[in-house]
Design an enzyme around this catalytic site. Structure first.
Site, PDB file in Angstrom:
ATOM      1  N   ASP A   1      -9.608   5.650  15.680  1.00  0.00           N
ATOM      2  CA  ASP A   1      -9.832   5.811  17.086  1.00  0.00           C
ATOM      3  C   ASP A   1      -9.229   4.764  17.770  1.00  0.00           C
ATOM      4  OD1 ASP A   1     -11.687   3.531  16.709  1.00  0.00           O
ATOM      5  OD2 ASP A   1     -13.392   4.965  16.737  1.00  0.00           O
ATOM      6  N   GLU A   2      -9.507   4.892  19.093  1.00  0.00           N
ATOM      7  CA  GLU A   2      -9.060   4.026  19.942  1.00  0.00           C
ATOM      8  C   GLU A   2      -9.489   2.703  20.055  1.00  0.00           C
ATOM      9  OE1 GLU A   2      -7.465   4.944  24.007  1.00  0.00           O
ATOM     10  OE2 GLU A   2      -7.821   6.938  23.525  1.00  0.00           O
ATOM     11  N   GLY A   3     -10.531   2.189  19.236  1.00  0.00           N
ATOM     12  CA  GLY A   3     -10.948   1.031  19.222  1.00  0.00           C
ATOM     13  C   GLY A   3     -10.169   0.281  17.917  1.00  0.00           C
TER      14      GLY A   3
ATOM     15  N   HIS B   1      -8.147  -1.347   5.989  1.00  0.00           N
ATOM     16  CA  HIS B   1      -8.598  -2.567   6.364  1.00  0.00           C
ATOM     17  C   HIS B   1      -9.157  -3.261   5.507  1.00  0.00           C
ATOM     18  CE1 HIS B   1      -9.665  -5.523   9.497  1.00  0.00           C
ATOM     19  NE2 HIS B   1     -11.011  -5.558   8.983  1.00  0.00           N
TER      20      HIS B   1
ATOM     21  N   MET C   1       0.744  -3.206  12.501  1.00  0.00           N
ATOM     22  CA  MET C   1       0.004  -4.045  13.258  1.00  0.00           C
ATOM     23  C   MET C   1      -0.025  -3.848  14.722  1.00  0.00           C
ATOM     24  SD  MET C   1      -0.823  -5.856  10.919  1.00  0.00           S
ATOM     25  CE  MET C   1      -1.632  -7.374  11.578  1.00  0.00           C
TER      26      MET C   1
ATOM     27  N   ASN D   1      -6.526   4.673   8.422  1.00  0.00           N
ATOM     28  CA  ASN D   1      -6.010   3.359   8.277  1.00  0.00           C
ATOM     29  C   ASN D   1      -6.629   2.451   7.104  1.00  0.00           C
ATOM     30  OD1 ASN D   1      -4.886   0.565   9.110  1.00  0.00           O
ATOM     31  ND2 ASN D   1      -6.783   0.239   9.942  1.00  0.00           N
TER      32      ASN D   1
ATOM     33  N   ASN E   1       0.736  -1.369   0.019  1.00  0.00           N
ATOM     34  CA  ASN E   1      -0.095  -0.072   0.157  1.00  0.00           C
ATOM     35  C   ASN E   1       0.819   1.197   0.079  1.00  0.00           C
ATOM     36  OD1 ASN E   1      -2.974  -0.497   0.147  1.00  0.00           O
ATOM     37  ND2 ASN E   1      -2.274  -2.114   1.344  1.00  0.00           N
TER      38      ASN E   1
HETATM   39  C1  GRF Z   1      -3.087  -4.650   3.870  1.00  0.00           C
HETATM   40  O1  GRF Z   1      -4.047  -5.699   3.600  1.00  0.00           O
HETATM   41  C2  GRF Z   1      -4.187  -3.749   4.819  1.00  0.00           C
HETATM   42  O2  GRF Z   1      -5.459  -3.810   4.644  1.00  0.00           O
HETATM   43  C3  GRF Z   1      -3.784  -4.441   6.376  1.00  0.00           C
HETATM   44  O3  GRF Z   1      -2.426  -4.660   6.191  1.00  0.00           O
HETATM   45  C4  GRF Z   1      -2.238  -5.052   4.883  1.00  0.00           C
HETATM   46  C5  GRF Z   1      -0.852  -4.438   4.644  1.00  0.00           C
HETATM   47  O4  GRF Z   1      -0.076  -4.960   3.478  1.00  0.00           O
HETATM   48  N1  GRF Z   1      -3.940  -3.434   7.249  1.00  0.00           N
HETATM   49  P1  GRF Z   1       0.831  -4.013   2.742  1.00  0.00           P
HETATM   50  O5  GRF Z   1       2.145  -4.025   3.755  1.00  0.00           O
HETATM   51  O6  GRF Z   1       0.759  -2.663   2.450  1.00  0.00           O
HETATM   52  O7  GRF Z   1       1.162  -4.993   1.625  1.00  0.00           O
END
Ligand code: GRF
Length: 210
Positions: free
Chosen positions: A148-150, A116, A97, A114, A19
């Site tokens: 947010d914090e969740g 997801h 993470m 973020n 990403n």
């Molecule tokens: C992605 O699938 C994103 O949705 C998740 O973590 C992954 C990161 O992948 N939050 P990359 O490191 O950007 O390839």
């Protein structure tokens, strides 16, 4: 945020950085009016750091401390200091993470986003593509949201739908979702740079400055 401004981004990730790469490529090509100024990771040998450096972006490992899924308040302070020193407008989480807590979030109100790999609020948490396939949904996708914090719970900025195919495996579905992520994240960042973002409760809309 005013149109025609290049927003300064700090990007955080723990993994491979695909990403991050799609965002950086869009910035270099001029299709995203933004500039990645620093990349930070909690994993010393995360590929995202080397990948960022190959684009000439400053990339640093910041030791994550004693906890497994979050950072201590002191270490959140170290991350915040690095991002403030780099004068970032937005913090972009790209596979980071760990759950961010108060010190971090209050330093960048409505300035942390973020991505997801599901259509939230379905399937928050880890390996969302596995959750979706195993549940049997016919459509899943990806979501960009404020942090947010969740866990994966902040107001939603954008989503892209991805179909689940009958013969999908965890890997093929994840690959299709990642391809969608590489379109959605650049599109949302472009909107943040070009338009005014209005947040009313959980609802987010973009409008052009008058
Ligand atoms: C992605 O699938 C994103 O949705 C998740 O973590 C992954 C990161 O992948 N939050 P990359 O490191 O950007 O390839």
């Amino acid at each position: 945020m005013r149109s025609d401004r290049r927003i300064r981004m700090g990007i955080l990730g723990s993994g491979k950085g695909s990403n991050m790469e799609s965002i950086v490529e869009g910035c270099s090509a001029g299709s995203i009016p933004a500039e990645p100024v620093i990349v930070l990771s909690d994993v010393a040998d995360a590929p995202i750091l080397e990948r960022a450096r190959s684009y000439g972006i400053r990339a640093e490992y910041i030791e994550p401390g004693e906890f497994r899924t979050k950072l201590s308040p002191e270490i959140e302070g170290t991350y915040v200091e690095a991002l403030k020193n780099a004068q970032v407008d937005y913090v972009v989480l790209a596979g980071f993470m760990r759950v961010l807590k108060n010190v971090f979030i209050s330093a960048f109100p409505q300035r942390i986003i973020n991505i997801h790999p599901s259509l939230l609020p379905a399937f928050p948490g880890l390996a969302a593509w596995k959750q979706a396939l195993d549940y049997g949904v016919k459509y899943t996708g990806c979501t960009v949201h404020f942090v947010d914090e969740g866990v994966d719970s902040g107001p939603i900025l954008g989503q892209e739908v991805v179909p689940v195919m009958p013969d999908d495996t965890h890997e093929t579905l994840h690959g299709r979702i990642q391809a969608a992520e590489h379109r959605l994240y650049p599109a949302v960042i472009t909107a943040l740079a070009r338009k005014k973002v209005v947040v009313e409760g959980r609802r987010v809309r973009f409008s052009y400055d008058a």
